[in-house]
Design a protein around this motif. Structure first.
Motif, short mmCIF file in Angstrom:
data_model
loop_
_atom_site.label_atom_id
_atom_site.label_comp_id
_atom_site.label_asym_id
_atom_site.label_seq_id
_atom_site.Cartn_x
_atom_site.Cartn_y
_atom_site.Cartn_z
N LEU A 123 0.83 -1.21 0.00
CA LEU A 123 0.00 0.00 0.00
C LEU A 123 0.86 1.25 0.00
N ALA A 124 2.03 1.19 0.67
CA ALA A 124 2.92 2.36 0.69
C ALA A 124 3.46 2.65 -0.70
N GLY A 127 0.74 4.27 -2.58
CA GLY A 127 0.65 5.65 -2.13
C GLY A 127 1.77 6.50 -2.69
N LEU A 131 -0.01 9.29 -4.71
CA LEU A 131 -0.26 10.40 -3.79
C LEU A 131 0.95 11.28 -3.53
N SER A 132 2.10 10.94 -4.09
CA SER A 132 3.31 11.69 -3.75
C SER A 132 3.20 13.19 -4.04
N LEU A 135 1.02 14.58 -1.18
CA LEU A 135 1.63 14.39 0.12
C LEU A 135 2.90 15.21 0.29
N SER A 257 -1.08 0.73 8.00
CA SER A 257 -0.48 1.15 6.73
C SER A 257 -0.58 2.66 6.55
N VAL A 258 -1.75 3.22 6.87
CA VAL A 258 -1.94 4.66 6.72
C VAL A 258 -1.06 5.42 7.72
N PHE A 261 2.67 5.12 6.75
CA PHE A 261 3.01 5.89 5.55
C PHE A 261 3.12 7.37 5.88
N GLY A 315 6.78 5.50 2.74
CA GLY A 315 6.54 6.89 3.06
C GLY A 315 7.82 7.70 3.12
#
Length: 500
Positions: A123-124, A127, A131-132, A135, A257-258, A261, A315
């Motif tokens: 998931l990371a 992400g 989402l980079s 984020l 995971s959230v 990250f 992350g």
């Protein structure tokens, strides 16, 4: 769609025989290094840098990144089986994982760890891909004051990790804070608690503190026992998770995971804080019946932190790749490796070397799958460690712990320091002082001090800066609510119970 197409192209490159070989080598080395107490990913990467000089940049970076997330998984194995964390981030796994092993559930604990590592890492990476850009904007909104408040909140949340006497828990926190401030003052270079020792001027390595407070007391406690064979509690009953285990782990996997990250995304915090925060959250959201299981082998306390520390790896790569800001000590070393190859991480890296970047990102996805395939069949093999008579097993633990401590600085002083802190930890443990808050305090206090000082320098000593910025004020209010509301609810429950 551009990100998805780039990832698919990166996967095609990562799955070539040469790159796949380096993925396999990296995760294997990382797993082995993670199992050995005290070595950790950063030590392994430092030792492999000379080897990577002769490699093509993509292959060398795939190898070293594989070591990074492989070590995150490997550190959980000895945490669960013998309460000896190979990685600092795996220290929290020992809290519930080792208790599960003592109850005969070492197999499910290891399987939970393997699946959590795969889910968190996978998931990371997703992400990181999608989402980079967003984020990175969020992470740049955090200044020194916001980091200081976040770290203070994490220190206050140690109360969620504490059971038993609150006074003893606070003594443990103070002990950890004392270990964390040893060394030179970060601003004035004044010696603090070094006792004139040159070796202490750089502070005490967190990995050494984790080994001293987890491995040494546990080994001494078992070696002090008279039993010559493994106690019945350590007999393994099964090697896989039950349906109930899977049901209880599903939500912690997602939450961990959230959390991991996000913790990895914020520069300087990394997987360690993500793992501790995930454990705190799982304990907070658990039902009253399940909350009683924490400290006795709650599977949620393995699933959440293990997802978090592997998600923290992905992350931490976001600010390093996009902003050239290391998200952890290990990514700081990886940043050096990029520069060694003549590559400068930052926004232009995605434009100048897109094939390299996306191949590395895709290799992380492949590596997490390889870790799962390799390690799940080995659960039964790992569980056999519990059949070794405790005197032999923990004598070996002590040997590897001292070897790991020596590898940190190649100094005999590290061995002496390990022994002194370990004996203090043994005394505290035998008198029912919790040791986990000490580890967390030792990790957080130096970062907290640095960010508080940086904030006050920027604001010319004006403390109101912590409430003037909307983001800072919002974080303070959230932390205050997180501390006060549970106390109020506990008081109300106590009064209601007294009336009944």
């Amino acid at each position: 769609m551009d990100a998805l197409n780039s990832l698919l192209q990166g996967l095609a490159s990562a799955l070539t025989p040469t790159h796949l070989l380096y993925v396999l080598a990296g995760v294997l080395i990382g797993t082995i290094v993670g199992v050995l107490p005290g070595l950790g990913a950063i030590t392994a990467i430092a030792l492999l840098i000379p080897l990577s000089y002769g490699l093509e940049p993509t292959s060398g970076l795939i190898l070293l990144c594989g070591v990074y997330y492989g070590a995150m998984y490997g550190g959980s194995t000895t945490s669960i089986l013998i309460r000896t964390p190979g990685e600092v981030a795996a220290a929290v796994t020992a809290l519930e994982g080792h208790e599960m092993a003592k109850r005969g559930h070492a197999g499910p604990a290891l399987a939970t760890s393997a699946v959590g590592s795969f889910i968190g890492g996978g998931l990371a990476v997703i992400g990181l891909v999608f989402l980079s850009p967003v984020l990175v904007d969020v992470s740049t909104a955090f200044g020194a004051s916001e980091y200081a408040i976040l770290l203070l909140g994490a220190l206050l949340l140690t109360s969620t990790l504490m059971t038993g006497s609150k006074v003893k828990a606070m003594v443990s926190v103070l002990f950890g804070m004392a270990l964390g401030i040893v060394g030179l003052d970060p601003q004035d270079t004044v010696e603090r608690w070094t006792f004139g020792s040159l070796e202490l001027s750089d502070g005490i390595n967190i990995a050494l503190i984790a080994m001293a407070l987890f491995a040494i007391p546990e080994a001494l406690r078992h070696l002090a026992m008279r039993e010559r064979h493994s106690p019945p509690l350590f007999k393994a009953q099964r090697a896989w998770m039950s349906k109930d285990d899977l049901r209880r782990s599903a939500a912690p996997y997602a939450r961990g995971s959230v959390i991991g990250f996000i913790a990895g995304l914020l520069p300087g915090l990394g997987p360690t804080l993500g793992a501790f925060s995930s454990y705190a959250v799982e304990k907070r959201v658990a039902s009253p019946e399940r909350r009683k299981m924490f400290g006795k082998g709650a599977i949620e306390g393995v699933a959440g932190p293990e997802s978090a520390n592997n998600a923290g790896v992905g992350g931490a790569m976001v600010p390093m790749l996009a902003l050239a800001i290391p998200g952890s000590a290990t990514t700081a070393l990886l940043l050096y490796v990029f520069q060694m190859y003549g590559l400068q991480p930052g926004p232009q890296l995605f434009e100048r070397s897109p094939d390299l970047v996306w191949t590395i990102i895709a290799s992380m996805l492949v590596g997490n799958a390889v870790l799962l395939v390799l390690n799940l069949p080995m659960v039964k093999l790992f569980v056999q460690l519990l059949r070794v008579p405790p005197p032999l097993l923990y004598a070996g633990v002590l040997a590897f712990t001292f070897l790991g401590a020596y590898a940190l600085t190649f100094s005999l002083f590290s061995l002496l320091l390990l022994l002194v802190i370990g004996l203090l930890g043994y005394f505290l443990q035998e008198n029912q002082f919790p040791l986990t808050p000490a580890i967390l305090a030792a990790v957080l206090v130096p970062m907290l001090e640095l960010n508080v000082r940086r904030t006050l320098v920027i604001s010319n000593g004006d403390w109101s800066v912590f409430v003037n910025r909307p983001l800072s004020l919002g974080l303070l209010l959230a932390i205050a609510a997180g501390v006060i509301i549970p106390l109020v609810l506990h008081r109300l429950r106590t009064r209601r119970a007294a009336r009944v």
